[in-house]
Design a protein around this motif. Structure first.
Motif, PDB file in Angstrom:
ATOM      1  N   ALA A 110      -8.053   2.567  -1.178  1.00  0.00           N
ATOM      2  CA  ALA A 110      -7.646   1.172  -1.294  1.00  0.00           C
ATOM      3  C   ALA A 110      -6.138   1.019  -1.408  1.00  0.00           C
ATOM      4  CB  ALA A 110      -8.332   0.540  -2.496  1.00  0.00           C
ATOM      5  N   LEU A 111      -5.492   1.882  -2.169  1.00  0.00           N
ATOM      6  CA  LEU A 111      -4.086   1.635  -2.484  1.00  0.00           C
ATOM      7  C   LEU A 111      -3.123   2.500  -1.692  1.00  0.00           C
ATOM      8  CD1 LEU A 111      -4.373   1.228  -6.347  1.00  0.00           C
ATOM      9  CD2 LEU A 111      -4.323  -0.526  -4.619  1.00  0.00           C
ATOM     10  N   VAL A 112      -3.619   3.521  -1.006  1.00  0.00           N
ATOM     11  CA  VAL A 112      -2.719   4.354  -0.215  1.00  0.00           C
ATOM     12  C   VAL A 112      -3.062   4.252   1.267  1.00  0.00           C
ATOM     13  CG1 VAL A 112      -1.951   6.708   0.215  1.00  0.00           C
ATOM     14  CG2 VAL A 112      -2.366   5.946  -2.112  1.00  0.00           C
TER      15      VAL A 112
ATOM     16  N   ALA B  57      -5.275   2.108   2.937  1.00  0.00           N
ATOM     17  CA  ALA B  57      -5.356   0.764   3.521  1.00  0.00           C
ATOM     18  C   ALA B  57      -3.971   0.159   3.777  1.00  0.00           C
ATOM     19  CB  ALA B  57      -6.212  -0.136   2.635  1.00  0.00           C
ATOM     20  N   PRO B  58      -3.027   0.238   2.833  1.00  0.00           N
ATOM     21  CA  PRO B  58      -1.682  -0.284   3.130  1.00  0.00           C
ATOM     22  C   PRO B  58      -1.050   0.407   4.326  1.00  0.00           C
ATOM     23  CG  PRO B  58      -1.882   0.137   0.794  1.00  0.00           C
ATOM     24  CD  PRO B  58      -3.126   0.646   1.427  1.00  0.00           C
ATOM     25  N   ASN B  59      -1.318   1.715   4.480  1.00  0.00           N
ATOM     26  CA  ASN B  59      -0.763   2.416   5.621  1.00  0.00           C
ATOM     27  C   ASN B  59      -1.370   1.945   6.919  1.00  0.00           C
ATOM     28  OD1 ASN B  59       1.215   4.670   5.694  1.00  0.00           O
ATOM     29  ND2 ASN B  59       0.219   5.032   3.733  1.00  0.00           N
TER      30      ASN B  59
ATOM     31  N   GLN C 189      -2.422  -0.991   7.439  1.00  0.00           N
ATOM     32  CA  GLN C 189      -1.920  -2.331   7.726  1.00  0.00           C
ATOM     33  C   GLN C 189      -0.449  -2.320   8.145  1.00  0.00           C
ATOM     34  OE1 GLN C 189      -2.585  -5.101   4.542  1.00  0.00           O
ATOM     35  NE2 GLN C 189      -1.554  -6.763   5.593  1.00  0.00           N
TER      36      GLN C 189
ATOM     37  N   LEU D 206       3.016  12.521   0.706  1.00  0.00           N
ATOM     38  CA  LEU D 206       3.219  11.252   1.404  1.00  0.00           C
ATOM     39  C   LEU D 206       4.602  10.659   1.167  1.00  0.00           C
ATOM     40  CD1 LEU D 206      -0.226   9.508   1.024  1.00  0.00           C
ATOM     41  CD2 LEU D 206       0.695  10.755   2.943  1.00  0.00           C
TER      42      LEU D 206
ATOM     43  N   THR E  69       5.387   1.106   2.732  1.00  0.00           N
ATOM     44  CA  THR E  69       4.183   1.814   2.281  1.00  0.00           C
ATOM     45  C   THR E  69       4.573   2.891   1.269  1.00  0.00           C
ATOM     46  OG1 THR E  69       4.360   3.060   4.312  1.00  0.00           O
ATOM     47  CG2 THR E  69       2.679   1.388   4.221  1.00  0.00           C
TER      48      THR E  69
ATOM     49  N   ALA F 118       4.012   1.389  -2.010  1.00  0.00           N
ATOM     50  CA  ALA F 118       2.611   1.363  -2.413  1.00  0.00           C
ATOM     51  C   ALA F 118       2.218   2.719  -2.994  1.00  0.00           C
ATOM     52  CB  ALA F 118       1.734   1.010  -1.213  1.00  0.00           C
ATOM     53  N   VAL F 119       2.605   3.801  -2.299  1.00  0.00           N
ATOM     54  CA  VAL F 119       2.239   5.136  -2.764  1.00  0.00           C
ATOM     55  C   VAL F 119       2.913   5.430  -4.101  1.00  0.00           C
ATOM     56  CG1 VAL F 119       2.251   7.582  -2.197  1.00  0.00           C
ATOM     57  CG2 VAL F 119       1.978   5.912  -0.391  1.00  0.00           C
TER      58      VAL F 119
ATOM     59  N   TRP G 140       1.292   3.540  -6.962  1.00  0.00           N
ATOM     60  CA  TRP G 140      -0.031   4.141  -7.222  1.00  0.00           C
ATOM     61  C   TRP G 140       0.143   5.438  -8.005  1.00  0.00           C
ATOM     62  CZ3 TRP G 140      -1.718   8.823  -4.853  1.00  0.00           C
ATOM     63  CH2 TRP G 140      -3.078   9.107  -4.978  1.00  0.00           C
TER      64      TRP G 140
ATOM     65  N   TRP H  41      -5.261   1.885 -10.377  1.00  0.00           N
ATOM     66  CA  TRP H  41      -5.114   0.560  -9.752  1.00  0.00           C
ATOM     67  C   TRP H  41      -4.054  -0.256 -10.476  1.00  0.00           C
ATOM     68  CZ3 TRP H  41      -8.259  -1.906  -5.863  1.00  0.00           C
ATOM     69  CH2 TRP H  41      -9.201  -1.053  -5.287  1.00  0.00           C
TER      70      TRP H  41
ATOM     71  N   TYR I 137       3.254  -4.258  -8.666  1.00  0.00           N
ATOM     72  CA  TYR I 137       3.715  -4.560  -7.321  1.00  0.00           C
ATOM     73  C   TYR I 137       4.305  -5.951  -7.223  1.00  0.00           C
ATOM     74  CZ  TYR I 137       0.906  -0.619  -5.536  1.00  0.00           C
ATOM     75  OH  TYR I 137       0.387   0.601  -5.255  1.00  0.00           O
TER      76      TYR I 137
ATOM     77  N   PRO J 286       1.802  -6.510   1.100  1.00  0.00           N
ATOM     78  CA  PRO J 286       0.759  -7.505   1.368  1.00  0.00           C
ATOM     79  C   PRO J 286       0.242  -8.098   0.061  1.00  0.00           C
ATOM     80  CG  PRO J 286       0.301  -5.452   2.521  1.00  0.00           C
ATOM     81  CD  PRO J 286       1.476  -5.195   1.672  1.00  0.00           C
TER      82      PRO J 286
ATOM     83  N   TRP K 181      -2.631  -9.062  -0.913  1.00  0.00           N
ATOM     84  CA  TRP K 181      -3.882  -8.532  -1.480  1.00  0.00           C
ATOM     85  C   TRP K 181      -3.589  -7.315  -2.342  1.00  0.00           C
ATOM     86  CZ3 TRP K 181      -5.219  -3.522  -0.532  1.00  0.00           C
ATOM     87  CH2 TRP K 181      -4.680  -2.894   0.589  1.00  0.00           C
ATOM     88  N   LEU K 182      -2.562  -6.539  -1.942  1.00  0.00           N
ATOM     89  CA  LEU K 182      -2.236  -5.332  -2.683  1.00  0.00           C
ATOM     90  C   LEU K 182      -1.606  -5.698  -4.033  1.00  0.00           C
ATOM     91  CD1 LEU K 182      -2.270  -2.274  -2.402  1.00  0.00           C
ATOM     92  CD2 LEU K 182      -0.004  -2.392  -1.425  1.00  0.00           C
TER      93      LEU K 182
END
Lengths: 296, 476
Positions: A21-23, A25-27, A29, B194, B204, B207-208, B211, B260, B264, B270, B272-273
């Motif tokens: 979900a957090l790694v 899916a964002p990639n 998108q 990553l 991204t 995001a990583v 997380w 989770w 952010y 995005p 939703w994230l």
């Protein structure tokens, strides 16, 4: 809950869920976002030469610990501009007098052309702009609504619009920052274009911004006796911060690279997902505005 | 309730406990090293703090610049102190709860040495500007590779010890330790690959990175700390754990939602994230409430409510609750995370919640592993920490709220900065107290080790008999 393997499977499942979900899916998108814009232009352009080296200095010195590069905005207001009166000037003038009573309708109409757009409404909410635009259009005028982003960050001159994902495509590592101990630097190049200001600021921040809490980066400079010919790069510091007589402060290459990078930073390119008005970027830099030029 | 199993030692088990403890002697190596890193980290934090009100201090030294000292202090704390001490204490708990002796002592000793080499390489890498530029991942490749290799050795020893347990029933602390042991390598390798080895593009990375830090905190350090709380609070207060069901609820919700909980808000990601991150932070209330209420009711049934060291674990529990609640505000309120408030929540989580749990456990364990009884510096260091954390975080929370108001209202940045000066000065005082507290703890443990070595030498030289250790039960 007494079986190690079962707990292991549960933990693996929860890890995979959050990874997906957090790694992943964002990639999915955003990972394939391209820096080629629909109009054929490239944005962002990778910094080159000194500025690119300066980006490495920026990362190595850990500037990101205090400076963010993420501008936020609260929303959009709209300007309405008139570029022509059409064929029925009389009707347009009547409508114009109604929607913008503060203007001299006849004069505005006379001036309006493709090369001299006349602002009729400034910084109004969408609905007001839209109603006026529809009425004027019905009367035959050529009008256009323009997005004007607003927000606290923009008011401080930290950018012309919010930061969006596309702005970071050429950055690695992305230095978006998680602290605002110092001002946001997304738009630093446009805000403070003067290299001398930046060099003085790095050498002794309080020489340019009174009461700054930024630490000095004096190891990026060399204080040395003035030779036969004074260095053209030597800093022009205010008297209080100047080295003792007979000495000059000369930036090392890292300082020049870092300044070139800072000068390259701007956040005013209009994008489809983040419209901005280029003219509006001339907003006065409210903070960290360059102090009066240092006296020689 | 069904508190079927407790870690309270019964008199018959004392010999066994002493035998287990004597198998854990090697764990003093990571504990001493971790305390050295702790003191170093707080000294670096002191330099960091002083630099903000005296900008020209150490301005000629590129190693000691703010952008180096701050990540170096954080990484030294996370990897040098918290992870290392947490692992050592987890190994000990696995032995005690599984009623088995430590497996692979030699490997653990060597692995620990390499762990410290890794952290050393990493910190020096940060100083010399070879940082990767991501929170909690700043170590350059050499440092992190050594660190991870030695983690594998320690982790495998821990799993073997877990496997060799003689008590088949698992106590909740063991779930948490197992979780932490597995989540750390998963999170660390994924993020490292990553972000550094084969970096993903653009935002991204954010995001990583979010997380990873969320997961590292909740699933690695957080799980280790909760394991300590669940072990020590029932043990010291003399009451069985109130409810195993609540513990299992807390465990699974933390395991599922721990990573989770990412901050952010406001980032160009995005929406939703962003929402998922905020939701994750709010959901953390469930494991927090489950754990806190569970231990609260346990304390209610305490037979020895005034037990020594119990206060430290209670403090850690309070900071756990505070951290989660303030974390929700940091995730929800615009810009709040970017102010001093964000730093306050992070330090409160690290020092207040994780730190206090580790401090208490080290105070408990060091005399038992060395077999020496000494009380010097114990009480002083606890009070110094508490005052230090309260002053530091209190000043930053209040300063951060004020800063947030000004930032959102669009005040000139010079005004925002001027307002943050007082909290920064106060925080220096807080860090100074933390340095003193950490030094006191290090000195105490070093004194214990020295006394232990002397006893050891004395017994070797005077007679050929083997080292006699005090049984664990007799120590306190």
């Amino acid at each position: 809950m007494n079986h190690g393997p079962l707990i292991f499977l549960g933990l693996l499942a929860s890890f995979l869920t959050s990874w997906w979900a957090l790694v992943f899916a964002p990639n999915l998108q955003l990972g394939s976002q391209s820096s080629a814009r629909p109009d054929g232009a490239q944005y962002p352009v990778r910094p080159v030469g000194l500025a690119e080296q300066g980006r490495e200095v920026y990362v190595a010195l850990g500037c990101v610990q205090c400076h963010s590069q993420q501008v936020r905005q609260d929303g959009y207001n709209f300007d309405l501009v008139l570029t022509g009166g059409g064929t029925n000037s009389a009707a347009v003038a009547v409508v114009l007098a109604r929607v913008a009573p503060q203007l001299n309708a006849a004069e505005t109409l006379a001036k309006a052309s493709d090369t001299s757009p006349q602002t009729i409404l400034k910084g109004v909410p969408f609905r007001e702009q839209d109603e006026a635009r529809v009425q004027l259009k019905k009367a035959g005028a050529i009008v256009q609504g323009i997005f004007v982003p607003f927000g606290a960050d923009l008011k401080r001159g930290w950018g012309a619009r919010l930061s969006v994902a596309a702005d970071y495509l050429q950055q690695n590592p992305v230095q978006v920052g998680s602290s605002r101990l110092g001002p946001d630097l997304s738009h630093a190049g446009a805000r403070m274009p003067d290299a001398g200001w930046h060099l003085n600021h790095l050498y002794h921040p309080r020489s340019t911004v009174d009461g700054s809490i930024m630490p000095a980066y004096q190891f990026l400079f060399e204080t040395r006796p003035v030779g036969k010919v004074p260095s053209p790069l030597a800093l022009k510091l205010p008297e209080k911060f100047a080295p003792k007589p007979g000495y000059e402060v000369v930036p090392k290459p890292e300082a020049l690279q870092l300044v070139a990078y800072l000068q390259s930073l701007r956040l005013d390119t209009p994008l489809f997902e983040a419209p901005a008005m280029l003219a509006a970027t001339a907003a006065p830099a409210v903070t960290n505005a360059p102090a009066a030029p240092p006296k020689p | 309730m069904n508190g079927s199993q407790t870690p309270i030692a019964s008199p018959g088990r004392e010999d066994q406990a002493a035998r287990i403890d004597s198998s854990c002697h090697v764990l003093m190596i990571p504990i001493v090293f971790s305390l050295v890193w702790l003191v170093l980290s707080s000294l670096l934090a002191l330099v960091t703090s002083v630099k903000l009100h005296s900008p020209t201090i150490l301005a000629d030294c590129s190693w000691m610049t703010y952008g180096h000292t701050r990540p170096a202090a954080n990484n030294a704390f996370v990897y040098g102190f918290a992870s290392q001490a947490g692992l050592a204490l987890a190994l000990w708990m696995l032995c005690r709860l599984g009623r088995t002796e430590l497996v692979g002592r030699m490997a653990i000793g060597v692995g620990t040495l390499f762990w410290n080499v890794g952290v050393g390489f990493g910190v020096v890498g940060i100083f010399t500007g070879h940082t990767t530029g991501f929170d909690w991942l700043e170590f350059p490749a050499a440092g992190s590779a050594i660190l991870f290799a030695s983690y594998l050795v320690l982790g495998v020893c821990a799993l073997l010890t877990f496997k060799a347990r003689r008590n088949p029933e698992l106590y909740p602390s063991q779930w948490y330790i197992l979780g932490a042991l597995l989540f750390f390598p998963w999170l660390y390798t994924t993020a490292r690959i990553l972000l550094v080895q084969a970096p993903v593009r653009g935002v991204t990375q954010l995001a990583v990175s979010g997380w990873f830090t969320g997961g590292m905190f909740n699933l690695w350090l957080g799980m280790l700390a909760v394991a300590l709380l669940l072990y020590f609070i029932p043990k010291l207060s003399g009451a069985p754990l109130y409810s195993r069901t609540l513990a299992s609820l807390g465990f699974w919700t933390l395991a599922v939602f721990g990573s989770w909980a990412c901050h952010y808000r406001g980032l160009p990601l995005p929406s939703w994230l962003v929402s998922a991150g905020i939701a994750g932070t709010v959901v953390l209330l469930v494991p927090m409430l489950a754990t806190v209420s569970n231990l609260w009711f346990t304390l209610g049934a305490a037979t020895d409510p005034g037990a020594k060291l119990l206060g430290i674990f209670k403090t850690s529990l309070v900071f756990f609750a505070l951290t989660v609640v303030l974390g929700i505000f940091a995730a929800l309120v615009p810009q709040l995370r970017l102010t001093l408030f964000g730093e306050a929540v992070e330090q409160m989580a690290l020092y207040g919640f994780v730190g206090f749990a580790l401090f208490g456990a080290i105070h408990y364990l060091a005399p038992r592993l060395t077999g020496v009884e000494s009380d010097c510096c114990g009480r002083a260091s606890c009070w110094l920490w508490l005052l230090g954390v309260v002053i530091y975080c209190g000043a930053f929370v209040l300063g951060g709220i004020k800063q947030q108001h000004q930032l959102v209202a669009g005040a000139a940045f010079t005004d925002v900065m001027a307002g943050s000066k007082m909290p920064i000065r106060l925080s220096t005082l807080g860090v100074l107290l933390l340095v003193a507290g950490n030094t006191a703890l290090l000195l105490r443990v070093l004194a214990l080790v020295r006394a232990c070595c002397r006893q050891c030498c004395g017994s070797c030289c005077s007679s050929a008999s083997s080292v006699k250790l005090k049984p664990a039960g007799a120590a306190r």
